[in-house]
Design a protein around this motif. Structure first.
Motif, PDB file in Angstrom:
ATOM      1  N   LEU A 244       0.836  -1.086   0.091  1.00 41.61           N
ATOM      2  CA  LEU A 244       0.056  -0.012   0.083  1.00 41.61           C
ATOM      3  C   LEU A 244       1.092   1.182  -0.045  1.00 41.61           C
ATOM      4  N   ILE A 245       0.665   2.042  -1.021  1.00 38.25           N
ATOM      5  CA  ILE A 245       1.560   3.539  -1.187  1.00 38.25           C
ATOM      6  C   ILE A 245       0.439   4.522  -0.620  1.00 38.25           C
ATOM      7  N   GLU A 246       0.760   5.075   0.605  1.00 31.35           N
ATOM      8  CA  GLU A 246      -0.255   6.240   1.039  1.00 31.35           C
ATOM      9  C   GLU A 246       0.298   7.320   0.738  1.00 31.35           C
TER      10      GLU A 246
ATOM     11  N   ASP B 186      -3.922   8.315   9.515  1.00 30.09           N
ATOM     12  CA  ASP B 186      -3.440   7.238  10.563  1.00 30.09           C
ATOM     13  C   ASP B 186      -3.441   5.764   9.905  1.00 30.09           C
ATOM     14  N   VAL B 187      -2.686   5.759   8.833  1.00 33.51           N
ATOM     15  CA  VAL B 187      -2.792   4.638   8.081  1.00 33.51           C
ATOM     16  C   VAL B 187      -2.004   3.502   8.969  1.00 33.51           C
ATOM     17  N   ALA B 188      -0.804   3.878   9.443  1.00 36.57           N
ATOM     18  CA  ALA B 188       0.101   3.018   9.997  1.00 36.57           C
ATOM     19  C   ALA B 188      -0.478   2.171  11.077  1.00 36.57           C
TER      20      ALA B 188
ATOM     21  N   VAL C 187       3.158  -0.998   4.267  1.00 37.19           N
ATOM     22  CA  VAL C 187       2.697   0.316   3.897  1.00 37.19           C
ATOM     23  C   VAL C 187       3.861   1.401   3.785  1.00 37.19           C
ATOM     24  N   VAL C 188       3.966   2.159   2.578  1.00 33.11           N
ATOM     25  CA  VAL C 188       4.813   3.195   2.289  1.00 33.11           C
ATOM     26  C   VAL C 188       4.126   4.493   2.513  1.00 33.11           C
TER      27      VAL C 188
ATOM     28  N   TYR D  19       6.303   1.936   6.630  1.00 31.23           N
ATOM     29  CA  TYR D  19       7.522   2.559   6.083  1.00 31.23           C
ATOM     30  C   TYR D  19       7.411   4.026   6.098  1.00 31.23           C
ATOM     31  N   ASP D  20       7.953   4.818   6.665  1.00 31.38           N
ATOM     32  CA  ASP D  20       8.416   6.233   6.170  1.00 31.38           C
ATOM     33  C   ASP D  20       9.186   6.106   4.957  1.00 31.38           C
TER      34      ASP D  20
END
Length: 228
Positions: free
Chosen positions: A69-71, A77-79, A87-88, A217-218
């Protein structure tokens, strides 16, 4: 027709720009039920640039299919929501800006004893959280509530020096650091949509070409790892 490898979720300007810019490799999340099962099995990435309403279903899809998932949206607050999913999180998708942000993240604490002001400007119809400016504030130890946001075209052209033709699509940030005897100004400008589309493409490629853990991931981690 080539089956999409990426689905883009969202109905706003950024989502549409990304979907069109990615071309045949991208489809629309809302059209997924019309795709054949074999085509859906090709999907390895979801780019989310929406309000967050569809995120629970997107996270479930990614968890079931092993997709990343690329946010691109801020304030979702997807994390916390996407436990067990790679997730990136991208408050910005311009690669040069990301490298600048990585630099601030490593050295921003050096300036916390100085007076710092942060000004950001975007097109007048942007109402979402200015994610890049917030990230800058956090790196520099500035309260995000102190960020000066400019949406007035007269101020944008008069005080910030933006050209009238760029007002419809731009991202401007100015950091001013002052200790009384010395002053430093750092300024960034991103004009048009192409830098974002190219950046999203490179972020997707990096995510798909490296083994990712099932965690958030940030995107700055990708910079530090030399993946971008």
């Amino acid at each position: 027709m080539t089956a999409p490898e990426t689905l883009v979720a969202g109905a706003g300007k950024l989502a549409n720009e990304v979907r069109v810019g990615l071309g045949a490799s991208a489809g629309q999340w809302t059209d997924r039920h019309a795709l054949p099962r074999r085509a859906m099995e090709r999907v390895t990435a979801i780019v989310h640039a929406g309000s967050g309403r569809e995120l629970p279903e997107i996270v479930g899809f990614c968890r079931e299919r092993g997709a990343v998932l690329i946010e691109l949206s801020t304030g979702t607050d997807v994390a916390a929501l996407a436990q067990g999913v790679p997730v990136v999180i991208c408050p910005n998708a311009n690669i040069l800006m990301l490298k600048f942000m990585a630099m601030l993240g490593r050295s921003g604490h050096w300036f916390q004893d100085s007076r710092i002001t942060i000004t950001e400007s975007h097109q007048a119809d942007k109402t979402s959280v200015p994610g890049t400016a917030v990230a800058m504030a956090e790196a520099l130890g500035v309260d995000p509530r102190a960020i000066v946001s400019v949406r007035d075209p007269a101020m944008q052209t008069g005080q910030l020096g933006l050209a009238p033709q760029d007002l419809a699509r731009h991202a401007f940030h100015r950091i001013q650091i002052d200790d009384g005897a010395c002053a430093i100004t750092l300024e960034t400008r991103v004009l048009g949509n192409t830098p974002y589309v190219d950046g999203v493409r490179r972020i997707i490629d990096a995510a798909q070409s490296h083994p990712l853990e099932r965690r958030a991931y940030d995107v700055l981690e990708f910079i530090d790892n030399g993946w971008l």
